[in-house]
Structures are given as C-alpha cells and as structure tokens.
Design a protein around this motif. Structure first.
Motif, mmCIF file in Angstrom:
data_model
loop_
_atom_site.group_PDB
_atom_site.id
_atom_site.type_symbol
_atom_site.label_atom_id
_atom_site.label_comp_id
_atom_site.label_asym_id
_atom_site.label_seq_id
_atom_site.Cartn_x
_atom_site.Cartn_y
_atom_site.Cartn_z
ATOM 1 N N ASN A 69 33.125 56.562 -10.817
ATOM 2 C CA ASN A 69 32.378 56.225 -12.037
ATOM 3 C C ASN A 69 31.546 57.406 -12.524
ATOM 4 O OD1 ASN A 69 33.179 53.473 -11.635
ATOM 5 N ND2 ASN A 69 31.506 53.243 -10.188
ATOM 6 N N LEU A 70 31.527 57.580 -13.860
ATOM 7 C CA LEU A 70 30.594 58.543 -14.448
ATOM 8 C C LEU A 70 29.232 57.881 -14.597
ATOM 9 C CD1 LEU A 70 32.914 59.778 -17.335
ATOM 10 C CD2 LEU A 70 32.285 61.083 -15.297
ATOM 11 N N ASP A 71 29.268 56.620 -14.971
ATOM 12 C CA ASP A 71 28.025 55.878 -15.205
ATOM 13 C C ASP A 71 28.341 54.395 -15.148
ATOM 14 O OD1 ASP A 71 28.541 54.886 -18.154
ATOM 15 O OD2 ASP A 71 29.104 56.987 -18.094
ATOM 16 N N ASN A 72 27.317 53.555 -15.355
ATOM 17 C CA ASN A 72 27.531 52.111 -15.192
ATOM 18 C C ASN A 72 27.991 51.415 -16.470
ATOM 19 O OD1 ASN A 72 25.196 52.273 -16.636
ATOM 20 N ND2 ASN A 72 24.075 50.756 -15.421
ATOM 21 N N ASN A 73 28.194 52.190 -17.553
ATOM 22 C CA ASN A 73 28.753 51.606 -18.765
ATOM 23 C C ASN A 73 27.846 50.579 -19.426
ATOM 24 O OD1 ASN A 73 30.845 51.436 -20.582
ATOM 25 N ND2 ASN A 73 32.379 51.310 -18.957
ATOM 26 N N ASP A 74 26.555 50.685 -19.226
ATOM 27 C CA ASP A 74 25.628 49.682 -19.762
ATOM 28 C C ASP A 74 24.637 50.365 -20.709
ATOM 29 O OD1 ASP A 74 23.746 47.770 -20.267
ATOM 30 O OD2 ASP A 74 23.388 47.227 -18.168
ATOM 31 N N MET A 75 24.776 50.090 -21.999
ATOM 32 C CA MET A 75 23.943 50.763 -22.999
ATOM 33 C C MET A 75 22.463 50.421 -22.843
ATOM 34 S SD MET A 75 24.401 50.634 -27.119
ATOM 35 C CE MET A 75 23.787 51.920 -28.175
ATOM 36 N N GLN A 76 22.196 49.191 -22.368
ATOM 37 C CA GLN A 76 20.796 48.751 -22.285
ATOM 38 C C GLN A 76 20.078 49.359 -21.078
ATOM 39 O OE1 GLN A 76 21.736 47.736 -25.377
ATOM 40 N NE2 GLN A 76 23.213 46.661 -24.065
ATOM 41 N N ALA A 77 20.801 49.581 -19.994
ATOM 42 C CA ALA A 77 20.177 50.143 -18.797
ATOM 43 C C ALA A 77 21.130 51.160 -18.170
ATOM 44 C CB ALA A 77 19.873 49.027 -17.809
ATOM 45 N N PRO A 78 21.371 52.277 -18.908
ATOM 46 C CA PRO A 78 22.378 53.223 -18.414
ATOM 47 C C PRO A 78 21.959 53.915 -17.123
ATOM 48 C CG PRO A 78 21.296 54.062 -20.405
ATOM 49 C CD PRO A 78 20.758 52.700 -20.171
ATOM 50 N N VAL A 79 22.903 54.005 -16.188
ATOM 51 C CA VAL A 79 22.675 54.745 -14.944
ATOM 52 C C VAL A 79 23.814 55.752 -14.819
ATOM 53 C CG1 VAL A 79 22.428 54.594 -12.432
ATOM 54 C CG2 VAL A 79 21.698 52.675 -13.862
ATOM 55 N N ALA A 80 23.476 57.038 -14.732
ATOM 56 C CA ALA A 80 24.507 58.083 -14.609
ATOM 57 C C ALA A 80 24.673 58.456 -13.143
ATOM 58 C CB ALA A 80 24.100 59.296 -15.425
ATOM 59 N N PHE A 81 25.922 58.693 -12.747
ATOM 60 C CA PHE A 81 26.183 59.002 -11.329
ATOM 61 C C PHE A 81 26.529 60.477 -11.106
ATOM 62 C CE2 PHE A 81 27.748 54.517 -11.884
ATOM 63 C CZ PHE A 81 26.656 53.924 -11.269
ATOM 64 N N VAL A 82 26.707 61.218 -12.199
ATOM 65 C CA VAL A 82 27.248 62.571 -12.063
ATOM 66 C C VAL A 82 26.310 63.489 -11.264
ATOM 67 C CG1 VAL A 82 27.983 64.612 -13.345
ATOM 68 C CG2 VAL A 82 28.654 62.340 -14.123
ATOM 69 N N ALA A 83 24.982 63.338 -11.448
ATOM 70 C CA ALA A 83 24.041 64.217 -10.735
ATOM 71 C C ALA A 83 24.227 64.063 -9.227
ATOM 72 C CB ALA A 83 22.608 63.887 -11.146
ATOM 73 N N GLU A 84 24.424 62.820 -8.776
ATOM 74 C CA GLU A 84 24.606 62.617 -7.331
ATOM 75 C C GLU A 84 25.929 63.243 -6.853
ATOM 76 O OE1 GLU A 84 23.547 59.183 -4.195
ATOM 77 O OE2 GLU A 84 25.276 58.698 -5.442
ATOM 78 N N VAL A 85 26.975 63.100 -7.674
ATOM 79 C CA VAL A 85 28.266 63.690 -7.309
ATOM 80 C C VAL A 85 28.134 65.218 -7.225
ATOM 81 C CG1 VAL A 85 30.663 64.014 -8.040
ATOM 82 C CG2 VAL A 85 29.591 61.779 -8.295
ATOM 83 N N ALA A 86 27.407 65.799 -8.207
ATOM 84 C CA ALA A 86 27.211 67.258 -8.210
ATOM 85 C C ALA A 86 26.446 67.687 -6.963
ATOM 86 C CB ALA A 86 26.464 67.673 -9.473
ATOM 87 N N GLU A 87 25.463 66.884 -6.574
ATOM 88 C CA GLU A 87 24.672 67.176 -5.377
ATOM 89 C C GLU A 87 25.585 67.131 -4.130
ATOM 90 O OE1 GLU A 87 21.512 68.067 -5.321
ATOM 91 O OE2 GLU A 87 21.577 68.153 -3.128
ATOM 92 N N ILE A 88 26.507 66.176 -4.128
ATOM 93 C CA ILE A 88 27.456 66.078 -3.001
ATOM 94 C C ILE A 88 28.355 67.328 -2.980
ATOM 95 C CG2 ILE A 88 29.460 64.768 -2.123
ATOM 96 C CD1 ILE A 88 27.997 62.220 -3.187
ATOM 97 N N GLY A 89 28.814 67.748 -4.174
ATOM 98 C CA GLY A 89 29.641 68.964 -4.270
ATOM 99 C C GLY A 89 28.891 70.176 -3.721
ATOM 100 N N ARG A 90 27.610 70.292 -4.092
ATOM 101 C CA ARG A 90 26.815 71.442 -3.616
ATOM 102 C C ARG A 90 26.608 71.360 -2.111
ATOM 103 N NH1 ARG A 90 24.302 70.826 -8.660
ATOM 104 N NH2 ARG A 90 22.749 69.379 -7.862
ATOM 105 N N ALA A 91 26.401 70.123 -1.606
ATOM 106 C CA ALA A 91 26.187 69.961 -0.158
ATOM 107 C C ALA A 91 27.440 70.392 0.612
ATOM 108 C CB ALA A 91 25.831 68.508 0.153
ATOM 109 N N VAL A 92 28.622 70.086 0.072
ATOM 110 C CA VAL A 92 29.864 70.500 0.748
ATOM 111 C C VAL A 92 29.884 72.030 0.857
ATOM 112 C CG1 VAL A 92 32.386 70.569 0.605
ATOM 113 C CG2 VAL A 92 31.177 68.473 -0.014
ATOM 114 N N SER A 93 29.552 72.703 -0.251
ATOM 115 C CA SER A 93 29.587 74.174 -0.222
ATOM 116 C C SER A 93 28.544 74.736 0.738
ATOM 117 C CB SER A 93 29.330 74.751 -1.616
ATOM 118 O OG SER A 93 30.087 74.066 -2.550
ATOM 119 N N ARG A 94 27.445 74.003 0.927
ATOM 120 C CA ARG A 94 26.405 74.482 1.855
ATOM 121 C C ARG A 94 26.898 74.442 3.307
ATOM 122 N NH1 ARG A 94 22.295 71.981 -0.866
ATOM 123 N NH2 ARG A 94 22.481 70.180 0.249
ATOM 124 N N TYR A 95 27.650 73.407 3.664
ATOM 125 C CA TYR A 95 28.013 73.211 5.073
ATOM 126 C C TYR A 95 29.443 73.619 5.410
ATOM 127 C CZ TYR A 95 23.856 70.291 4.674
ATOM 128 O OH TYR A 95 22.598 69.838 4.403
#
Ligand code: B12
Length: 475
Positions: A69-95
């Motif tokens: 998912n990119l986000d929760n698809n809810d206009m009233q209470a949008p939650v984006a997931f990309v920042a967490e995915v990017a953080e996971i990508g960076r963590a992989v490169s760290r270790y």
C-alpha cells in the motif's frame, strides 16, 4: 543466491492481509535454485529490530521489498505508508550490501517515485514470478537488465524500463504454501482470509483505477479446474476461509461460472468470499452457481447508483444494471457488501441522494453498504487528467506518492459527509469510511476470531454496531 524477501505491510485495517504475491515470488525464486527466506513485518513489534536480525543472520545477496500500500485510500483520515517503506529501504542498506529490489501492488502504481524515495536499485512492475528470478539470474551471472521483463531502474538520473508487456501466467502460480512463509495462526486470529486468484489483468477503463496499468488490460486466466483443485488442497490442510482477490471476479463471466462449477463438483470444504463483483455481470445464474460453489459472502463494487456518476467514472454500466444486480442478489442467500464511491466527476447533491436512497431502500437489511468519500488520484489515470484540467490538482506525478484526492467541484464535501453520517446513524447496515479504520477494529477482529464466528466479519455489522452502541460508542 541467498534472497531475503521483506513484506513491509503493517496495516491492520480492515484486517491484516497476507502477502500473497510475495509468497508466490519467494517460491518462484526457489524453483530456480535460490535459497529464500521471507520476513513478514505485519505482526513484528519492532520491525527494524526484526529486519536487522534477519539481515545479520542470513546475509542475503539480494533483498526484495514487497510493498503493498502507498496509503490507506481515505480522504478524511489519510495515512501514508511510503515514509516507513523508505526507512526500511535505508535500514537494509545500513546492515547489508545487497541490492534492494522493489515489488508488490504499490510498485506497479508509482515505480519511479518509489525507486527514488527508497533508494532501491530495481523495481519489478506487476507480476514477479518470471521477472524476479530473471533478475536474480542477471545479478548472479551477468547479462543485460533490458532482457529482464518488466524491470525498472534509475540510470544517470533517468528512469529506465525494460518492457511493459505482461508476463505469461505460470500454472504453478495459483497457490503458494502459505504455512511455510507466514504465521497463519496469527493471521487467522486477526480474522484474515487466505487470498487466492483465478486471473490477472483488467480490461475495464474506470477513470481512477490502476489495475490495467500495473497488470495489463488483457485477461490472463488460470484454468478453473486448477484453481478449484487449489481450493480443495487448502481446505484439506484446514485452511477454510478463502477469499478470491481477482480485480473483478465475475468477468469474464464464463470463466467465473466454470470455476464455480468446478468448485461445486470437487467436494472442497472451504468457505469462499470475494469482494470484487462487477454489477454488470451479476445475475441469478451466477449467484446460484456461487452458492453451490461454497461462497458464504460477496462484495459488489457498484460505486454509485446514479447514471451521471457511473458515466463520469466510465464504469461501463448503468444505474438500471445496478438495480438488476441488486434484484439478483435479493434472490440469492449470499450476504452482500456493497461498495460505493462518492465525489467523482459528475457527482452532485442529487446523485448522492440517489445512491443513498438506493442503499436504504433497495438493499436487503442484512446486507452492508460502505461509502468512501473522495477518490485517490494516481498518475497516468484519466482522473489525473480531469483533475489537472479542472485545476484541482497541482502536484507533480512524483509528489503524488503523498495521498492526493479528487472531490467533485459541484459538491460540498462537508455536506456529503453529513449525509453519509446521518444515513449510517439511522441504518445499522450502512457504514462510512471511518468505520473501516476505527481504532477498535483490530480488537473486534481478535474478539470475534475467538467466538464461533468465521470471516467475513462484515456479515455481522448490525450486531457489532448494536453491541458497540450499548457500550456508548459507534463504529
Ligand atoms: C484484493 C485486494 C484487497 C482485499 C484484500 C483481501 C485479501 N484477503 O488479501 C481488500 C479488499 C481487503 C483490500 C484492502 C485494502 N487495499 Co487492496 N487490493 C486488492 C487487489 C484488488 C488485489 C491484491 C492481490 O492480492 N493481488 C494478487 C497478488 C498475487 O498480487 P500481488 O500482491 O500484486 O503480487 C504480485 C506482484 O505485485 C509481485 N510482487 C509482490 N511482492 C513482491 C516482492 C518482490 C521482491 C517482487 C520482485 C515482486 C513482488 O509479484 C506478485 C506475483 O505476481 C489490489 C489491486 C491489484 N491488482 O493489485 C488492491 C490494492 C493492493 N489495494 C490497495 C489499497 C489502497 C487497499 C487498502 C489500503 C484500502 C482499501 N482499498 O480498503 C486496504 C489495505 C488492507 C491491508 N490491511 O493492507 C491498493 C494499494 C496501492 C495503493 N494505491 O496504495 C491496490 C493496488 C489497489 C489500488 N490501485 O489502489 N484490498
């Protein structure tokens, strides 16, 4: 090669969903001789700790990130997931020094910004069973990236794609051995059904949708007999709550009918659902076949019961066809969940009233109607073009990783939300978008999984709301 596939989805609404595609890709890589492990972050208390441990323990040569998912698809209470995915990508490169490969439903929707945001080396667009092993082969023995199907990468600041043609379906793809890869009991305790597909691709032209972009417009069908055999196999293993996750289950109609006939004949003991029925192809004959096939719940993605909206969304059917689908559903014993999408091009006060009237008067009281308000805009869709033309979208395609929504300029959003809230307050079987991300939902899922209640939980919506109301709240 040693390959670690990390499933990054941690969203628990409306229920956790199993990373079906990632399991298929893991098995496809294994079939080509690679050693594969899968780390599912869904239930990990500390995902970064789990990731670090897996990377240090396994030292993979390649890390695949499955992004749902990119986000929760809810206009009233949008939650984006990309920042967490990017953080996971960076963590992989760290270790680990291993190259990172993106794949999963979200990647086919917005590959280039995701590559940039996560720092991943490659992205597989759409199906991964053929492309991922082909990429592993090139990484291990050398070769040209251009020869790997549906591969995207960044080069000298530019975006490169090897090819867009959809990959051929492999029969082995229908059913991974879920229990090898996932904590099935934990999913079951969260009321998750086991996903299964009978086809890929989507030929429809709904203006907001990305299915055709990421999976191709032509249907690629799994043989009905094989899908039915997979259902039987799963049910004998004790996996009895299965959900068909086809983009549209009942088209092509004959394929759906043949699948139902095979299911009815093969003596499986599973309880089947699908949330993806198109009203244009729904009649009593198919519904009766679905009953015989073992379905216990269905969802109809009607989106609207008003012609100006249906034609604005290019749904390819009319309000009269939605009415006929409802009449057919009334003649079946299958509980039904109706999905509506308010606020698209052509929506007005009159069309909102028409759709709400349909939900109140035409649907059976035991059926559930769910109203999403506002449409997520994705790059490359007709809705993006309309939104830019109407001057309501100023984000560049890359900025659209953050959730951006369309809401008809002819209509007031607050008025629409009030109408939906009022309808939901007066009718226990009508739900607004906030219900599916209610903070109590995970607890409700866990509670009901301990009772003799099987998925889908939405069948019990009026009862659940009555209980929650008795506690002084509402869902
Ligand atoms: C069925 C479905 C649902 C069902 C799921 C039921 C279930 N039991 O699984 C329900 C209705 C519950 C649902 C809910 C949601 N969904 Co939904 N859903 C789908 C749908 C139609 C099919 C997903 C699926 O299972 N496909 C079948 C599997 C086999 O394919 P796959 O996962 O894509 O895997 C393949 C490739 O992606 C790739 N791949 C996968 N992992 C990896 C890893 C690597 C390393 C590689 C190389 C390749 C690879 O290879 C796989 C095999 O070919 C998709 C649309 C689509 N066509 O993708 C939307 C989709 C995934 N959903 C979406 C969204 C937004 C949601 C929700 C957040 C909001 C909502 N609509 O309610 C929730 C989130 C639920 C959660 N807890 O995460 C979006 C996600 C992208 C986005 N826009 O953010 C999609 C893409 C629809 C869209 N275009 O908007 N969904």
């Amino acid at each position: 090669m040693d390959v670690l596939i990390v499933c990054t989805n941690r969203h628990h609404y409306p229920a956790p969903v199993m990373p079906y595609g990632a399991c298929l890709v893991a098995e496809a890589a294994e079939r080509e001789g690679h050693r594969v492990r899968l780390l599912d972050l869904m239930f990990q208390r500390d995902p970064f700790k789990a990731l670090k441990a897996a990377l240090q323990d396994f030292s993979p040569d390649v890390v695949g990130l499955s992004v749902r998912n990119l986000d929760n698809n809810d206009m009233q209470a949008p939650v984006a997931f990309v920042a967490e995915v990017a953080e996971i990508g960076r963590a992989v490169s760290r270790y680990a020094a291993a190259p990172v490969v993106l794949g999963g439903p979200a990647v086919g929707v917005m590959p280039e910004p995701l590559l940039k945001e996560t720092g991943a080396r490659f992205a597989v667009l759409g199906d991964g069973e053929e492309a991922f092993p082909a990429l592993l082969q090139v990484l291990e023995y050398g070769g040209r990236m251009e020869e790997v199907p549906r591969l995207a990468w960044l080069e000298n600041g530019g975006y490169r794609v090897s090819s867009h043609a959809p990959c051929e379906l492999k029969d082995s793809g229908v059913l991974p051995q879920f229990s090898r890869w996932l904590a099935l009991k934990t999913y079951r305790a969260a009321m998750a059904a086991i996903p299964l597909q009978s086809k890929r691709g989507c030929p429809f032209s709904c203006i907001y949708c990305t299915y055709g972009i990421s999976e191709g417009k032509g249907y690629r069908l799994f043989p009905p007999r094989e899908v039915a055999a997979a259902v039987r196999r799963l049910s004998t293993l004790g996996c009895r709550d299965l959900e068909f996750v086809d983009n549209v289950f009942n088209s092509p109609y004959d394929h759906a009918l043949a699948l139902c006939e095979n299911l009815a004949a093969n003596g499986h003991r599973a309880r089947l659902t699908t949330m993806e029925l198109n009203p244009a192809f729904l009649d009593v004959r198919l519904l009766k076949a679905m009953e015989r096939a073992g379905f216990v719940g269905i969802g109809v993605t009607a989106e609207s019961a008003a012609d100006p909206v249906l034609s604005g969304l290019q749904k390819g059917y009319t309000a009269a066809e939605v009415e006929s689908a409802a009449a057919a559903v009334r003649q079946s014993s299958l509980p039904c969940f109706w999905l509506f999408l308010l606020g698209g091009p052509g929506e007005s006060q009159e069309t909102v009233a028409q759709t709400l009237r349909f939900a109140r008067r035409t649907l059976r009281k035991g059926d559930v109607a769910f109203f999403n308000v506002g449409l997520r805009i994705y790059p490359g869709t007709e809705l993006e073009r309309i939104a830019r033309q109407e001057g309501v979208l100023r984000h560049s395609p890359e900025e659209m990783l953050e959730p951006v929504f369309y809401f008809s300029p002819q209509l007031d959003r607050r008025w629409t939300l009030d109408q939906v809230r009022r309808a939901a307050a007066e009718n226990l079987n009508l739900l607004h978008a906030a219900s599916l991300s209610h903070p109590w939902l995970p607890a409700v899922n866990r509670l009901f999984s301990r009772l003799p209640v099987r998925p889908p939980l939405w069948r019990h919506t009026p009862t659940i709301r009555r209980v929650v109301r008795a506690l002084g709240r509402d869902i």
